[in-house]
Scaffold this active site. Structure first.
Site, PDB file in Angstrom:
ATOM      1  N   SER A 145      -8.897   3.594   0.835  1.00 49.43           N
ATOM      2  CA  SER A 145      -9.202   3.663   2.269  1.00 49.43           C
ATOM      3  C   SER A 145      -8.563   4.921   2.829  1.00 49.43           C
ATOM      4  CB  SER A 145      -8.629   2.436   2.986  1.00 49.43           C
ATOM      5  OG  SER A 145      -8.639   2.614   4.389  1.00 49.43           O
ATOM      6  N   TYR A 147      -2.087  -3.854   5.099  1.00 47.14           N
ATOM      7  CA  TYR A 147      -3.230  -3.123   4.534  1.00 47.14           C
ATOM      8  C   TYR A 147      -2.821  -1.704   4.168  1.00 47.14           C
ATOM      9  CZ  TYR A 147      -8.095  -1.503   4.125  1.00 47.14           C
ATOM     10  OH  TYR A 147      -9.282  -0.983   3.667  1.00 47.14           O
TER      11      TYR A 147
END
Length: 255
Positions: free
Chosen positions: A143, A156
């Site tokens: 990501s 995350y």
């Protein structure tokens, strides 16, 4: 077809980016083991799409947070197709919480799926390749948040930052075995994980102002890059994070 004769394992292949990656790899000649956990219908749809297009795709239920199940997933690929040349660590989750409210349970859940799972699945994948003296490709769907702050999603960011360093380490350690390791880092992509964003027009419009291309990405944008990294054309790319974000990271301003 540039992946003819190759066998790929794709985790989280029942929805979103993973579903399109599996279909893309199959369209380029790979036989694909489509791993899923909570999306059996989606995984079946992925396999159905692949097989309708005369590709080879079969589903397999394996929870990446279970070391034993990840081992069986790799062995299943070898049993069904006689090899496992490409591993796409795509399965991932996010849980929103302010840092001071983040629970131990949420931390363990996010890190378990996003980092621990890929670690031990990759280990099983590499052990078999090493035993067979075969090269391979490891492609992690990371990501932009492996590098970019994301307030409210500290777990995350931890998991994706960890994946960045794991990839870099494995690129060095596994390179002599002919095994490459790279990350693909999507920005804002139209997938189920972004459902709340897509439904929040003010927030969506604010994000679009930060994306120079002024649009969200499509899963196909990510899948095409994954297929390239899995191919011989990318044989000298190792230890890199390739960003698919429309320029977001170069123009992002926290609102």
């Amino acid at each position: 077809m540039r992946l003819e004769g190759k066998v790929a394992i794709v985790t989280g292949g029942g929805s979103g980016i993973g579903q399109v990656i599996a279909e893309q790899l199959a369209s380029e000649g790979a036989s694909v083991v489509i791993d899923y956990v909570g999306s059996a219908d989606g995984a079946e749809k992925t396999a159905e799409t692949i097989n309708k297009q005369h590709g080879k795709g079969e589903i397999y239920l394996a929870d990446v947070t279970s070391v034993e199940q990840t081992k069986r997933l790799v062995e299943e690929a070898w049993s069904r197709y006689g090899s496992a040349d490409i591993l796409v660590n795509n399965a991932g989750i996010e849980i929103r919480a302010d840092f001071w409210d983040t629970t131990e349970e949420d931390y363990d859940k996010v890190l378990g799926v996003n980092l621990r799972g890929p670690f031990f699945l990759t280990q099983a994948f590499v052990r078999r390749l090493r035993a067979e003296k075969k090269p391979g490709r490891i492609i992690n769907i990371s990501s932009v948040h492996e590098d970019m702050a994301f307030p409210g999603f500290s777990t995350y960011c931890c998991s994706k930052g960890g994946m960045r360093m794991l990839m870099r380490d494995l690129a060095v350690e596994l390179g002599p075995l002919g095994i490459t390791c790279n990350n693909v880092a999507p920005g804002a992509i139209i997938t189920p994980i972004n459902k709340s964003l897509l439904e929040n027009k003010p927030k969506l419009n604010a994000l679009l102002q930060n994306i120079p291309l002024n649009r969200l990405g499509e899963p196909k944008d990510v899948a095409s890059l994954v297929a390239f990294l899995a191919s011989d054309e990318a044989g000298y790319i190792n230890g890199a994070t390739l960003t698919v974000d429309g320029g977001l990271m170069r123009n992002y301003h926290e609102q």
